[in-house]
Design a protein around this motif. Structure first.
Motif, PDB file in Angstrom:
ATOM      1  N   UNK A  52       0.891  -1.135  -0.038  1.00 33.20           N
ATOM      2  CA  UNK A  52      -0.008  -0.092  -0.172  1.00 33.20           C
ATOM      3  C   UNK A  52       0.749   1.177   0.116  1.00 33.20           C
ATOM      4  N   UNK A  53       0.640   2.117  -0.965  1.00 35.27           N
ATOM      5  CA  UNK A  53       1.172   3.390  -1.010  1.00 35.27           C
ATOM      6  C   UNK A  53       0.159   4.397  -0.591  1.00 35.27           C
ATOM      7  N   UNK A  54       0.351   5.164   0.591  1.00 36.40           N
ATOM      8  CA  UNK A  54      -0.333   6.095   1.198  1.00 36.40           C
ATOM      9  C   UNK A  54       0.022   7.331   0.806  1.00 36.40           C
ATOM     10  N   UNK A  55      -1.031   8.132   0.063  1.00 34.43           N
ATOM     11  CA  UNK A  55      -0.624   9.413  -0.248  1.00 34.43           C
ATOM     12  C   UNK A  55      -1.444  10.430   0.638  1.00 34.43           C
ATOM     13  N   UNK A  56      -0.962  11.256   1.188  1.00 29.84           N
ATOM     14  CA  UNK A  56      -1.692  12.234   2.301  1.00 29.84           C
ATOM     15  C   UNK A  56      -2.541  13.036   1.724  1.00 29.84           C
TER      16      UNK A  56
END
Length: 700
Positions: A52-56
């Motif tokens: 998972x790449x979490x983009x703010x």
């Protein structure tokens, strides 16, 4: 009309009335837009490990966006999905069912990954399988077997100083082939033997059976870089010991994300589209803004914030054209030719291609294509397709580095034919044993025409197992994390089965189908052991080992088998075979309490709550509600005008209408109309609805 004709007003009152109506309509649409559907970030991952790449979030998108990315630290050439078609091009051929390591050669990947600078020793350290070189036979390294003794002594450090008897494979070669007739030669250094017996120097190791020798039986062999072996360029990845178990992120030039751009799939269009020029697809020869004239199936992309045209950016409306239906120039030198249009978000080792955008199911498949290399040039990215990730509308998708500028190039149609999965016929008598051989498809069938009623491909004997899954999800995981929901540690069946409930449908980790699905992912077996021993997993781990698409597939397959089996059982309440609502209730009861649970039992599961009877009735109610409130028409009949789909309008128009009427009612009861109240109220509501319809149609 009579009401309207009786309304008397002058121009000023008309203008004031229109202003109020416009405000009501626009407020209605604005409020509707404040509650967009939650983006479904799930992807059909073909058992590929993901991370998972979490983009703010930002001012427009308050919450963070989770983008599913392939976990290249766990993906190898051997665990990528096999190629879907058999084909040949430029003198190379590949067969359906082969994985990339069985097709690609070292030279094909030299520029992109540099595998040739690795040695067996470094490969052993990088590989994930846990196999040691001493346990691998020399026969498993055919490139070594083709080396002449002279070449071998030249490239293996200090081998020339070893005595013949100290290198068992060479001693066996000398004795079995009678290349050395003199006695006491076992005490001589190999360098002397080569000069004294030229025929021995010219011999190859594969002249004898190498299966009885280990790779470690030749001292220092493991330290030799692959590029030092004669003929390394044409050696397959699968024929280099352990190389197909090296993660793609661990190669000298690693596979990884290029750029930082993720976008949201806003719309999905089929081949009826034409003249599309705002593209981000193409090739590294023609650029990545190649226009399309006809058969332009594509996905339309937008920013992640999903705020529509009111926050337009330079990336909004970008089109990624399907490479199944469009091709562009690729390759170089003697191998230049045509390849599917696409992108390189993860580097040049392969190309990511949009394959089948389905307007009916609002899903899109992607695939990988590789290329091969010869001394005279590089081929187009033509080796494929290898199934990759699948997405739904509103899912975030990683697109890599997006550069501006347009291209003067135009792709050409491939004349490919759409290949949708067909629906299960109504009234089918398919047996459970047959279902195991023919698992449910995950897409909906495409209708013969836009006006036809679409029956999803998830129908089994007139039961829509997808809708049934949705009903179970509404009951099981509502408000508790959806696909990321993780239950408490529990034990059942006299403590014989212990584990946790996972995901949207709260599937127990000790279920056989759940364990089979998770264990198929690298590292999944270890994950299960931890969970079943009581360890609390994280939502990231659940996404990695039991992603949303796999959760959907496991439950739908289970329900399909249950439907077929239950239809052959007698309902003790009706004395007839289970059918209709009673069939739905009983299938739900089996899901909740097990296949051998008592019909309409009053007992509950170990956590209490609903009894089996109550659970079945609740699921039946939700199932019927879901079906009665879903349109039979395709979920994405496009208006082909750059706007939203009819599905979106029908979803929010009732909301806009309701808000318009509420606001109009407030005005009415407060007595703020300057003309006759009732007639003015009706007129204002009608005008407000008209504005709402127009704004909803035009607003993206």
């Amino acid at each position: 009309m009579k009401v309207l004709n009786n309304v008397r007003f002058d121009l000023n009152k008309l203008i004031w009335l229109l202003i109020r109506a416009t405000a009501i309509g626009l407020i209605s649409v604005a409020l509707a837009l404040e509650f967009p559907g939650i983006a479904n970030a799930s992807s059909e991952l073909n058992s590929l490990p993901v991370r998972i790449w979490e983009i703010p979030g930002n001012d427009q998108q308050k919450s963070a966006t989770r983008v599913l990315l392939p976990d290249w630290s766990q993906i190898t050439f051997s665990n990528l999905p096999p190629v879907s078609n058999s084909s040949s091009w430029g003198g190379r051929s590949w067969s359906q069912g082969k994985t990339p390591d069985q097709i690609l050669q070292l030279g094909d990947l030299s520029e992109a990954l540099k595998p040739e600078i690795l040695s067996l020793e470094s490969i052993e350290q990088l590989a994930t399988g846990g196999t040691n070189l001493e346990n691998i036979s020399l026969a498993a390294f055919p490139l070594l077997g083709r080396q002449k003794v002279e070449k071998l002594i030249q490239i293996v450090p200090n081998l020339s100083s070893f005595k013949l008897k100290e290198v068992a494979p060479l001693a066996s070669l000398a004795s079995q082939t009678s290349l050395i007739n003199a006695s006491n030669t076992g005490e001589l250094p190999l360098s002397q033997l080569m000069s004294k017996f030229p025929q021995f120097a010219e011999a190859s190791l594969n002249q004898i059976d190498l299966s009885g020798f280990s790779l470690m039986d030749i001292p220092s062999l493991s330290s030799v870089n692959l590029e030092q072996f004669e003929g390394w360029i044409s050696e397959r990845i699968a024929d280099i010991p352990l190389l197909n178990q090296v993660p793609l992120s661990s190669f000298p030039i690693p596979v990884g994300e290029l750029g930082l751009t993720a976008m949201r799939i806003d719309m999905i269009y089929g081949t009826a589209e034409s003249k599309r020029s705002n593209t981000i697809s193409g090739s590294n020869v023609e650029g990545f803004a190649v226009a399309c004239e006809k058969d332009c199936a594509y996905i339309e992309l937008d920013d992640l914030e999903n705020s529509g045209r009111k926050l337009a950016s330079k990336l909004e409306g970008k089109q990624w054209i399907s490479g199944k239906y469009q091709e562009v120039q690729g390759g170089s030198g003697c191998l230049a030719g045509w390849e599917p249009t696409g992108r390189h978000p993860f580097g040049d080792a392969f190309k990511v291609v949009v394959m089948e955008p389905s307007e009916t199911s609002d899903t899109v498949d992607t695939a990988l294509y590789f290329r091969f290399s010869l001394p005279c040039g590089k081929s187009p990215y033509i080796i494929g397709p290898f199934p990759f990730l699948s997405y739904q509308t509103n899912s975030p998708i990683f697109v890599g580095k997006v550069e501006g500028g347009a291209s003067n190039s135009i792709s050409r149609p491939t004349d490919a034919v759409s290949s949708p999965k067909l629906s299960q016929p109504k009234g089918s008598n398919q047996q459970p044993s047959q279902l195991k051989q023919n698992r449910l498809p995950t897409k909906k069938a495409i209708p013969k025409s836009k006006g036809d009623c679409v029956q999803p491909a998830t129908y089994i004997n007139n039961v829509d197992v997808a809708a049934l899954s949705e009903a179970i999800a509404n009951l099981e995981s509502a408000g508790s994390g959806d696909y990321e929901a993780i239950g408490t540690a529990t034990c059942a069946d006299g403590d014989r089965n212990c584990g946790r409930a996972f995901g949207r449908y709260q599937l127990m980790s000790y279920r056989e189908d759940v364990q089979e699905a998770i264990a198929s992912v690298p590292g999944g077996a270890e994950f299960l052991k931890k969970v079943n021993s009581g360890t609390q997993p994280t939502s990231e781990e659940l996404f990695q080992y039991f992603p949303p698409a796999v959760q959907d597939r496991v439950l739908q397959n289970s329900l399909a088998e249950s439907v077929v089996g239950t239809q052959q059982e007698i309902d003790p309440k009706t004395r007839q075979l289970f059918s209709g609502d009673r069939l739905i209730e009983r299938v739900a009861q089996k899901h909740f309490g097990g296949s051998s649970s008592k019909v309409d039992a009053s007992y509950s599961d170990i956590l209490g709550g609903y009894s089996l009877k109550q659970y079945g009735e609740k699921v039946k109610t939700l199932y019927n509600y879901n079906r009665n409130n879903s349109s039979c028409i395709s979920s994405s009949i496009s208006n082909h005008s750059g706007g939203e789909t009819w599905t979106w309008r029908t979803r929010w128009l009732p909301i806009a209408a309701t808000i318009s009427m509420v606001l109009g009612s407030i005005k009415f009861f407060r007595g703020e109309f300057s003309v006759r109240p009732k007639q003015s109220f009706l007129l204002q509501v009608i005008l407000g609805l008209a504005v709402a319809i127009a704004a909803t149609t035009l607003t993206h």
